[in-house]
Design an enzyme around this catalytic site. Structure first.
Site, PDB file in Angstrom:
ATOM      1  N   GLY A  91       0.764  -1.097  -0.077  1.00 48.79           N
ATOM      2  CA  GLY A  91       0.088   0.071   0.051  1.00 48.79           C
ATOM      3  C   GLY A  91       0.762   1.406  -0.275  1.00 48.79           C
ATOM      4  O   GLY A  91       1.989   1.528  -0.459  1.00 48.79           O
ATOM      5  N   SER A  92       0.203   2.424   0.609  1.00 50.46           N
ATOM      6  CA  SER A  92       0.887   3.634   0.475  1.00 50.46           C
ATOM      7  C   SER A  92       1.968   3.965   1.045  1.00 50.46           C
ATOM      8  O   SER A  92       2.648   4.853   1.032  1.00 50.46           O
ATOM      9  CB  SER A  92      -0.238   4.666   0.991  1.00 50.46           C
ATOM     10  OG  SER A  92      -1.437   4.681   0.458  1.00 50.46           O
ATOM     11  N   ALA A  93       2.835   2.946   2.017  1.00 52.01           N
ATOM     12  CA  ALA A  93       4.027   2.991   2.410  1.00 52.01           C
ATOM     13  C   ALA A  93       4.987   3.137   1.586  1.00 52.01           C
ATOM     14  O   ALA A  93       6.229   3.634   1.878  1.00 52.01           O
ATOM     15  CB  ALA A  93       4.155   1.629   3.328  1.00 52.01           C
TER      16      ALA A  93
END
Length: 697
Positions: A391-393
């Site tokens: 995800g956005s990490a």
């Protein structure tokens, strides 16, 4: 005429008279030779008899080797993580002259004094023991049908004997079972090699009784063996790996390799992870002894030639106390996620900490879970061999790539925050409502975790042709462009950590069955919702941002040395030097854009910031959170319809924000999207605070 006859007679008389003389001469010579031979034999018997007798009885000799204690592993403070615990053992050394009758006799006698409880003899071992008795063997041989005996085929005869005994369904007493096990062990021993008959659970009484009867047990002795011990806990054992037992011996899949490198078949070797990776160093150098045997094959003398060298010592980068705290926190926080229902379908959780400036791993923790049985086990190794969509990490790498490739600049990086509308698919947007922001700069996009920003950056980067709701066109190299950028930070490729079994992650499809590029998936890749990465890749990536652009190779072995005989000191022979795998070509102002974004994720004032719950942690943390959509996979029902929708929750960070000493990556895969909570933030907070409690200076 008469004269001629007289002459013939005269010649015959001369010949007859000369014959005795020649015979006498020959006999005389023979007599002299015999006399000389007898004299020489007498001389040798009297003068050298004892020497020749010694030569006849002279020992044959052979050099045999024995294993030495395996190398010890220490943490970075000198605490023993993996050691060796000595234990008593009953040994057996097989002589040259040992017969099957001897083996049978010794097995029965020794079974009177020891009991093997942790093993059961197999059916074949029972048959072999039964036939070890000469009388039983003769009786069974006599029962073989004449038709089979007439073939004189040993293989058929032996097979018939085996079947006859098998049909008896022999039942043994406890003592006989032990005798059968002993028979199997010592009959399979190599000549002049020493094996362990019993090296587990040996009682003082057993040692005493065997010691009293050693004269009746040729070849049997009392010695010591060792086993691996973990005095500072076993939470890291899945990283350290395991060692084979003497019974298991060499792994069958690498048998030839070990044999050609001087191993014996029953040698214990590292079979996984650090134990396997550093096997050549940990095994040490075997001791060697010269075993002398008489002409009758009995062992006469055993003389030590070389006492051997214990295996090399490994000093790991991990602190045992910090490792315990990280594993403990992971277990507690994951348990609370299970109790709340958030982790009902989750199959585990992982956390890893690294020194961002050197690549030294500080703690490696993991949990595997069977959701159906709700059973958890330690699995620190999952940090290197489990991959998840993060995800956005990963957005820090996406923004960095845009800056490095001049798609955006530190002074010109604003993008419209308008969703992407692809034909025939749902709207592609961020978590917050459409219209929340009209446009965003790069740092703010990281702060509020804008998917829209990353997708528009990707389209600009690969020169996509896009008309909302009508079409999108990308070059076939679009995936390669974005993935190459992620690879620069270590995402999607092996980090090179000094552990076997590391995977490179999981790469999604780039093209459909018609050879057309999956343009929508390129957009998913840009904000971390397509390819899968490992936790160790994530900590390497965030360390690269924390240290200013140096992609450091992670490692767990700090140094290699030798432990002193008293076990209190390690003499270092080799120290690991930090290895820079790649320098990210940032300018200071480009790096500052990303770092500002990571700071604001935790400390910013925007209400859509995703990690404000840890803003008060000291020292300060910078980082990036992420959630990625996933689904529950039921291995018992792989074709299930409408599987539960889940999310992988992640967080990568470093502290202190201005001069990072520690970088962390936390992954909680398979959480309920409605109950996701802040488990990854709780774990990050615990890791940072515990680290600085231990290292206040």
């Amino acid at each position: 005429m008469n004269f001629f006859k007289k002459d013939q007679k005269s010649n015959r008389n001369k010949t007859e008279s000369s014959t005795p003389l020649r015979m006498k001469l020959i006999l005389g010579i023979i007599f002299v030779l015999f006399a000389t031979l007898i004299g020489q034999l007498a001389y040798l018997q009297i003068g050298y008899g004892s020497r020749f007798k010694a030569e006849v009885q002279k020992s044959n000799s052979a050099v045999v080797s024995s294993q030495v204690p395996r190398g010890v592993m220490y943490d970075n403070k000198g605490r023993v993580l993996v050691g060796n615990t000595a234990k008593n053992a009953i040994t057996y050394t097989k002589s040259v002259s040992t017969t099957i009758d001897d083996v049978y006799s010794i097995s029965n006698k020794l079974s009177n004094y020891i009991l093997i409880k942790n093993e059961k003899p197999t059916e074949q071992q029972i048959i072999d023991y039964y036939l070890g008795n000469k009388e039983n063997s003769k009786r069974e041989a006599a029962r073989v049908p004449k038709s089979i005996r007439a073939t004189e085929d040993d293989e058929k005869i032996n097979k018939s004997i085996q079947q006859q005994v098998q049909a008896k369904h022999l039942k043994l007493s406890k003592r006989q079972e032990t005798a059968a096990l002993i028979y199997n062990k010592i009959s399979g021993a190599y000549t002049l090699s020493t094996i362990y008959v019993k090296n587990d659970g040996l009682t003082d009484k057993e040692i005493a009784e065997v010691g009293e009867h050693l004269s009746e047990l040729p070849g049997v002795g009392i010695g010591t063996d060792w086993q691996r011990s973990y005095p500072n806990g076993s939470s890291i054992q899945s990283i350290i790996g395991s060692v084979s037992t003497q019974k298991a011996g060499l792994p069958s899949d690498n048998l030839q390799y070990y044999l050609t490198n001087g191993y014996s078949r029953n040698d214990r070797v590292g079979t996984s992870y650090l134990e396997e990776e550093y096997e050549p160093l940990l095994k040490g150098t075997k001791s060697t002894s010269k075993v002398s045997t008489t002409s009758s094959g009995n062992i006469e003398q055993t003389k030590s030639v070389y006492s051997g060298q214990a295996g090399a010592s490994l000093v790991l980068t991990i602190d045992a106390r910090y490792q315990k705290e990280v594993q403990k926190s992971l277990e507690q926080i994951y348990s609370s996620a299970i109790a709340s229902g958030a982790a009902h379908y989750s199959n585990g959780a992982y956390a890893v900490a690294m020194n961002p400036k050197t690549g030294a791993l500080l703690a490696v923790a993991g949990i595997s879970r069977d959701p159906k049985k709700n059973k958890t086990t330690n699995n620190a190794l999952g940090v290197i061999n489990q991959a998840f969509v993060m995800g956005s990490a990963v957005k820090g790498a996406m923004v960095s790539g845009g800056l490095i490739n001049k798609i955006i600049t530190p002074t010109d990086n604003v993008m419209p925050d308008v969703p992407v509308y692809l034909p025939g698919t749902p709207i592609k947007k961020s978590v917050y409502p459409v219209g929340t922001f009209g446009s965003l700069d790069a740092s703010t996009a990281l702060e509020v975790s804008s998917n829209i920003y990353m997708m528009r950056l990707a389209m600009k980067w690969v020169n996509a042709k896009y008309v909302p709701k009508e079409f999108i066109s990308m070059p076939n190299t679009a995936f390669d462009t974005i993935r190459h950028n992620f690879n620069m930070f270590g995402l999607g490729q092996k980090t090179g950590v000094d552990l076997p079994g590391e995977i490179s992650g999981i790469q999604g499809k780039s093209f459909n069955e018609h050879g057309q590029i999956l343009s929508g998936s390129v957009l998913d890749l840009s904000y971390g919702n397509y390819d899968a990465y490992t936790p160790i890749q994530m900590v390497q990536y965030v360390s690269t941002i924390a240290n200013g652009g140096y992609r450091m190779q992670p490692y767990i072995v700090q140094s290699i040395g030798r432990t002193s005989r008293n076990g209190k000191k390690v003499y270092i022979d080799y120290d690991k030097k930090p290895n820079v795998q790649l320098k990210i070509p940032w300018t200071p102002s480009e790096l500052d854009v990303v770092r500002q974004g990571f700071w604001r994720v935790v400390h910013g004032t925007n209400s859509w910031g995703t990690a404000h719950k840890i803003k008060n942690v000291k020292p300060s943390i910078s980082g990036k959170s992420g959630t990625a959509q996933t689904f529950y996979y039921d291995p018992d029902n792989p074709n299930q319809k409408n599987p539960p929708e889940l999310v992988n929750a992640t967080f990568v960070g470093y502290a202190p924000s201005d001069n990072a000493k520690i970088a962390t990556a936390v992954v909680f895969p398979g959480l309920d999207p409605d109950l996701e909570g802040s488990y990854t933030l709780q774990m990050t907070k615990a890791m940072v605070q515990d680290y600085f409690k231990l290292y206040k200076k």
